[in-house]
Write a protein that holds these residues in place. Structure first.
Motif, mmCIF file in Angstrom:
data_model
loop_
_atom_site.group_PDB
_atom_site.id
_atom_site.type_symbol
_atom_site.label_atom_id
_atom_site.label_comp_id
_atom_site.label_asym_id
_atom_site.label_seq_id
_atom_site.Cartn_x
_atom_site.Cartn_y
_atom_site.Cartn_z
ATOM 1 N N ASN A 123 0.815 -1.215 0.000
ATOM 2 C CA ASN A 123 0.000 0.000 0.000
ATOM 3 C C ASN A 123 0.850 1.267 0.000
ATOM 4 O O ASN A 123 0.481 2.274 -0.613
ATOM 5 N N SER A 126 1.768 1.839 -3.438
ATOM 6 C CA SER A 126 0.647 2.456 -4.165
ATOM 7 C C SER A 126 0.635 3.966 -3.944
ATOM 8 O O SER A 126 0.437 4.751 -4.884
ATOM 9 N N GLN A 127 0.841 4.393 -2.689
ATOM 10 C CA GLN A 127 0.903 5.823 -2.399
ATOM 11 C C GLN A 127 2.012 6.510 -3.193
ATOM 12 O O GLN A 127 1.819 7.566 -3.775
ATOM 13 N N THR A 129 3.335 5.755 -5.935
ATOM 14 C CA THR A 129 3.153 5.756 -7.397
ATOM 15 C C THR A 129 1.812 6.338 -7.819
ATOM 16 O O THR A 129 1.430 6.248 -8.990
ATOM 17 N N GLN A 131 -1.251 5.377 -6.978
ATOM 18 C CA GLN A 131 -2.329 4.404 -7.136
ATOM 19 C C GLN A 131 -3.199 4.373 -5.874
ATOM 20 O O GLN A 131 -2.735 4.703 -4.777
ATOM 21 N N LEU A 133 -4.999 3.176 -2.517
ATOM 22 C CA LEU A 133 -4.707 2.178 -1.488
ATOM 23 C C LEU A 133 -5.620 0.974 -1.681
ATOM 24 O O LEU A 133 -6.814 1.120 -1.947
ATOM 25 N N SER A 135 -5.320 -1.165 -4.063
ATOM 26 C CA SER A 135 -5.396 -1.567 -5.471
ATOM 27 C C SER A 135 -4.445 -2.713 -5.810
ATOM 28 O O SER A 135 -4.590 -3.357 -6.843
ATOM 29 N N LYS A 136 -3.454 -2.929 -4.908
ATOM 30 C CA LYS A 136 -2.416 -3.948 -5.146
ATOM 31 C C LYS A 136 -1.639 -3.658 -6.427
ATOM 32 O O LYS A 136 -1.129 -4.564 -7.080
ATOM 33 N N ARG A 137 -1.561 -2.376 -6.739
ATOM 34 C CA ARG A 137 -0.754 -1.911 -7.860
ATOM 35 C C ARG A 137 0.199 -0.825 -7.346
ATOM 36 O O ARG A 137 -0.239 0.034 -6.562
ATOM 37 N N HIS A 140 1.831 -6.411 -5.507
ATOM 38 C CA HIS A 140 0.864 -7.300 -4.865
ATOM 39 C C HIS A 140 1.495 -7.821 -3.577
ATOM 40 O O HIS A 140 2.656 -8.278 -3.592
#
Length: 481
Positions: A123, A126-127, A129, A131, A133, A135-137, A140
């Protein structure tokens, strides 16, 4: 009830939906943890003991090392490797500690804690980049952050890293500092001859320096045992994954990840040649706890001795004058208590209690995995903290300021009946015993008793009964004619 007196309503905490293999879970919107951590918070609302903070940094070392090893082999994409390493560096710098809320009392493997780490790293990536929270992007938590790992090999490895780091960086330096301070006192008090005591009764003379030299020797022996325990922690089960077989890893991953852990910590960690032994049991952790218990036993004895020798100051032994750090009573003015010794003995008992739990936890492993890992991590790291902090406090606020009461020590020595021991090789055991009983019954010193009984003249007594002659091996004199 008027509007003015109505209690203010607390707005609900905003949440977001995260999913795991069991479905959707509402997670606080700003939390870096995910669904599995949230489930654990619901199902393990037990006690107030949180997983030790030391485990965050230890796990960050493990996750960073895994990403580096997987990236070096080409299994993890460079940009993903860089993100894992970046977030782990933040964790190592002490950031995001509030994102690890789980209690000690959870699953015995520590699976939820491993996933807490995985979710926070994913997570936070994700922050970084942009994306959402959850999203698992681009990471993962399982596929990327946990790549080539299992809780069963990473959790005990993280305990090894956390314990070894605390032992080498905090406990051993604190122990050596205390030993050095006590050795300085032993050297300074080499001329203070006092009554020795066995069975809490008067015994042959000893110097206060010799007594404290014994304490420094105890601490030296315990330091050696702790260094042996530290060496036993260097083998890591990383790369064993679920059972020790290495399933889901590439050949050589275990060596690569352990080499990276060693580089990050500066300690000689290496891949365990027999991972089954380190995953089905945690004997190195049990041995480390036993060494901590041994140190606690020595410190308990030393602190108890100091407390006894300082008792009084007028109605007790009163041989040591402890620093007056704080008032000792709310009702008795001027009273000063041996508080540092009391704190030390209490924490030593806690360490001994922790060791009992850790030993039983180590023995409780069944078949191919031990399910007492969080308990062992909690107990070991608490013991390390208590001992390191306690020794620092004991050194600064007691040992460095304690002084002998020379007048009281001299008075006790001159009136001690045990000086008749020096007479026995000269006048014989039976007459020496008669001197002791005569002195006790008539409230006399040995000098007065032997002269009154006529067994020796004053010159002979002075020659034989010098307490300094009894501080080392000596050749006894002959029977005077």
């Amino acid at each position: 009830m008027t509007a003015a007196s109505e209690p203010a309503t607390i707005p609900p905490t905003p949440t977001r939906q995260e999913r795991d293999s069991m479905g959707a879970v509402a997670v606080p919107a700003s939390a870096l943890w995910g669904a599995q951590t949230q489930r654990a918070l619901h199902h393990f609302n037990i006690g107030r003991e949180k997983m030790p903070l030391e485990m965050i940094k230890a796990y960050a070392v493990v996750k960073r090392a895994a990403a580096t090893a997987n990236g070096a082999s080409g299994r993890l994409a460079p940009e993903k490797r860089q993100l894992v390493e970046q977030v782990c560096d933040e964790l190592l710098a002490g950031q995001h500690e509030a994102m690890f809320p789980l209690p000690v009392w959870m699953t015995g493997s520590g699976t939820q804690y491993n996933m807490n780490v995985n979710e926070v790293i994913a997570n936070r990536a994700s922050q970084l980049t942009g994306q959402p929270l959850g999203s698992k992007r681009p990471l993962h938590p399982n596929d990327d952050v946990n790549m080539a790992q299992s809780t069963n090999d990473t959790f005990p490895a993280a305990i090894h890293v956390a314990v070894a780091t605390a032992l080498s960086a905090r406990l051993l330096p604190a122990l050596r500092a205390l030993q050095s301070a006590m050795a300085a006192k032993a050297s300074a008090w080499g001329d203070v001859v006092k009554v020795g005591r066995t069975h809490l009764q008067d015994a042959v003379p000893i110097t206060l320096g010799q007594e404290w030299h014994g304490y420094t020797g105890m601490l030296e022996d315990q330091a050696k045992r702790l260094e042996q325990a530290l060496a036993g922690l260097m083998a890591l089960p990383l790369g064993g994954t679920a059972l020790g077989t290495g399933a889901s890893t590439q050949e050589g991953f275990d060596r690569r990840i352990c080499a990276e852990v060693a580089r990050l910590t500066g300690l000689a960690f290496h891949a365990a040649p027999n991972k089954f032994a380190l995953m089905g049991a945690h004997d190195a952790l049990v041995a480390c706890s036993a060494a901590l218990r041994g140190l606690a036993a020595s410190l308990f004895k030393i602190a108890s001795d100091v407390r006894l020798l300082a008792c009084g100051p007028r109605a007790g032994l009163g041989e040591l004058a402890l620093p007056a750090n704080e008032p000792g009573s709310s009702i008795m003015p001027g009273k000063v208590n041996p508080t540092q010794a009391e704190a030390m003995t209490m924490l030593c008992l806690q360490v001994m209690g922790n060791d009992a739990a850790i030993a039983m936890g180590g023995a409780g492993g069944m078949l191919d995995m031990n399910a007492y890992k969080p308990l062992m991590a909690h107990g070991l790291l608490q013991s390390l903290r208590l001992l390191a902090d306690g020794m620092g406090s004991f050194r600064r606020f007691l040992v460095e300021g304690v002084e002998p009461n020379r007048a009281r020590i001299k008075q006790a020595l001159e009136h001690s009946l045990i000086m008749v021991t020096a007479l026995a090789p000269v006048i014989g055991y039976d007459k020496a015993a008669q001197v002791a009983h005569h002195a006790l019954e008539n409230n006399q010193s040995p000098r007065q008793a032997v002269l009154e009984l006529g067994f020796m003249d004053e010159a002979a007594f002075e020659r034989v009964a010098d307490p300094r002659l009894m501080l080392r091996p000596n050749v006894p004199g002959t029977v005077p004619e």
